[in-house]
Write a protein that holds these residues in place. Structure first.
Motif, PDB file in Angstrom:
ATOM      1  N   ASP A   1       0.776  -1.294  -0.073  1.00  0.00           N
ATOM      2  CA  ASP A   1       0.041   0.054   0.139  1.00  0.00           C
ATOM      3  C   ASP A   1       0.790   1.136   0.016  1.00  0.00           C
ATOM      4  O   ASP A   1       1.880   1.288   0.629  1.00  0.00           O
ATOM      5  CB  ASP A   1      -0.964  -0.044   1.365  1.00  0.00           C
ATOM      6  CG  ASP A   1      -2.045   1.039   1.217  1.00  0.00           C
ATOM      7  OD1 ASP A   1      -2.868   0.652   0.673  1.00  0.00           O
ATOM      8  OD2 ASP A   1      -1.880   2.391   1.492  1.00  0.00           O
ATOM      9  N   ASP A   2       0.486   2.094  -0.690  1.00  0.00           N
ATOM     10  CA  ASP A   2       0.947   3.669  -0.671  1.00  0.00           C
ATOM     11  C   ASP A   2       1.341   4.235   0.475  1.00  0.00           C
ATOM     12  O   ASP A   2       2.263   5.066   0.676  1.00  0.00           O
ATOM     13  CB  ASP A   2       0.270   4.553  -1.673  1.00  0.00           C
ATOM     14  CG  ASP A   2       0.269   4.037  -3.108  1.00  0.00           C
ATOM     15  OD1 ASP A   2       1.174   3.109  -3.456  1.00  0.00           O
ATOM     16  OD2 ASP A   2      -0.559   4.538  -3.881  1.00  0.00           O
ATOM     17  N   ARG A   3       0.583   4.007   1.383  1.00  0.00           N
ATOM     18  CA  ARG A   3       0.746   4.566   2.930  1.00  0.00           C
ATOM     19  C   ARG A   3       1.987   3.857   3.624  1.00  0.00           C
ATOM     20  O   ARG A   3       2.442   4.488   4.625  1.00  0.00           O
ATOM     21  CB  ARG A   3      -0.441   4.422   3.584  1.00  0.00           C
ATOM     22  CG  ARG A   3      -1.670   5.310   3.299  1.00  0.00           C
ATOM     23  CD  ARG A   3      -2.807   5.186   4.259  1.00  0.00           C
ATOM     24  NE  ARG A   3      -3.825   6.205   3.997  1.00  0.00           N
ATOM     25  CZ  ARG A   3      -4.654   5.799   3.013  1.00  0.00           C
ATOM     26  NH1 ARG A   3      -5.006   4.816   2.550  1.00  0.00           N
ATOM     27  NH2 ARG A   3      -5.995   6.653   2.835  1.00  0.00           N
TER      28      ARG A   3
END
Length: 381
Positions: free
Chosen positions: A73-75
């Motif tokens: 995930d980009d987070r």
């Protein structure tokens, strides 16, 4: 001040945990209150159960790997580097190629297990295994030209990754040789270190009659001490010898020097509370997957379920709440019983498994899950 969660290792345990945390703590991460960092020493993610099928030509090593970054995930901050030190007092990890340390508030170790055939004299030279891309590919080459002789499947190291895989290999090999019209010319023997065919009693009770039916000889209380690659003989601690023409061994497995050096487990496995997954040797340190010393199988499903529980716990801690989620030992394992049928077992710390009647449906369910696994890793399933 930002709460930093650092995860070391992006196998099934690490990647599922990272993606679950990014989902559960999305608001806190976006606000800068929490940071999740995933550190891995390669740019690829590997789905290890695929290796079982490589020797039989059903899969290739490439089928077991995907680029890691698109699965995260980009987070989550992804760092490609090797962690070569853990300081539990100062709460920091050191990165080998960068020559720097990264602080953590909560550290999760998920480095998996390593195969170490060299621990058994002669095994690396005289045996083959399917616990890695190189080993599985070399075994495929051997099997492709193996038309007669004695094939021995020997469990040398315990514990090991995917505990049912040795049984699966023996049963698939039996069916594979039958499919190729070679079974009458191939003698099959399966060995296990204790007094039954598997460590899980219900699995051993299921497998024993099936092995008899398939004319697979089962040797128990068989603990390999050394292998003579020139004479093709396995010598055991019990004083027995077994000749072979092709040896497929489940080699000894080892934990991590990081664990030893950090004082978290003398044998390389992290000593953890089986329910909270907290390391007993340090505060704010956890372990997941194969590197954790848990009273359950070193299986991908165990890592998956444990990661879900730990994500809930860490999310609560990051919010300043008392964590209540616990891992109950849940594990689900498919077991191939040939080339076109399979069974499965489901169990936890309190419930014993009962293998189901093998069927084509379960076999195809396993193959289907192998394809959909990448959605699991991404956090979709």
């Amino acid at each position: 001040m930002t709460e930093r969660i650092v995860i070391v290792g992006a196998g099934t345990a690490g990647i599922v945990l990272a993606n679950n945390l990014s989902d559960e703590l999305a608001d806190e991460i976006d606000a800068g209150d929490v940071a999740v960092e995933l550190v891995n020493d390669t740019e690829e993610h590997v789905y290890k159960p695929t290796w079982l099928y490589v020797p039989f030509g059903e899969k290739t090593p490439a089928d077991a790997t995907r680029p890691l970054a698109p699965l995260v995930d980009d987070r989550v901050t992804l760092v490609i580097d090797r962690v070569d030190g853990v300081d539990t007092e100062s709460k920091a990890v050191s990165l080998a190629s960068r020559g720097e340390t990264r602080p953590y508030d909560h550290l999760v170790l998920a480095m998996g297990a390593q195969v170490t055939p060299e621990e058994t004299p002669g095994l690396a030279e005289g045996g083959h295994h399917f616990y890695g891309p190189a080993g599985a590919t070399a075994l495929r080459e051997e099997l492709s030209g193996f038309t007669e002789g004695h094939l021995v499947v020997s469990v040398v190291g315990v514990p090991h990754m995917c505990p049912v895989a040795p049984l699966e290999f023996a049963l698939i090999a039996d069916a594979w040789f039958r499919d190729h019209g070679l079974r009458d010319d191939v003698e099959l023997t399966y060995t296990y270190p204790i007094g039954r065919a598997h460590g899980i009693e219900a699995v051993a009770e299921w497998a024993g009659p099936l092995m008899d039916e398939r004319d697979i000889t089962v040797e128990t209380f068989f603990n390999a001490e050394r292998v003579d690659p020139d004479d093709e003989v396995i010598h055991t601690v019990e004083g027995r010898d077994l000749d072979y023409d092709l040896l497929v061994a489940i080699p000894p497995h080892d934990g991590s020097d990081l664990v030893r050096d950090a004082g978290l487990g003398d044998d390389g496995w992290v000593d953890v509370d089986p329910n909270t997954l907290e390391a007993r040797g340090a505060d704010d340190v956890y372990a997941l997957g194969d590197v954790a010393d848990l009273p359950t199988s070193k299986a991908g499903s165990a890592a998956h379920y444990a990661a879900g529980a730990l994500a809930d716990r860490l999310a609560s801690v990051a919010r300043g709440e008392r964590p209540t989620a616990e891992y109950d030992g849940k594990t689900v394992c498919f077991i191939e019983s040939g080339t076109d049928e399979a069974t499965y077992i489901a169990f936890d710390y309190d419930e014993s498994p009962v293998p189901k009647e093998p069927s084509k449906l379960i076999h195809w369910s396993k193959l289907g899950y192998n394809q959909s696994y990448w959605l699991t890793a991404r956090g979709v399933l």
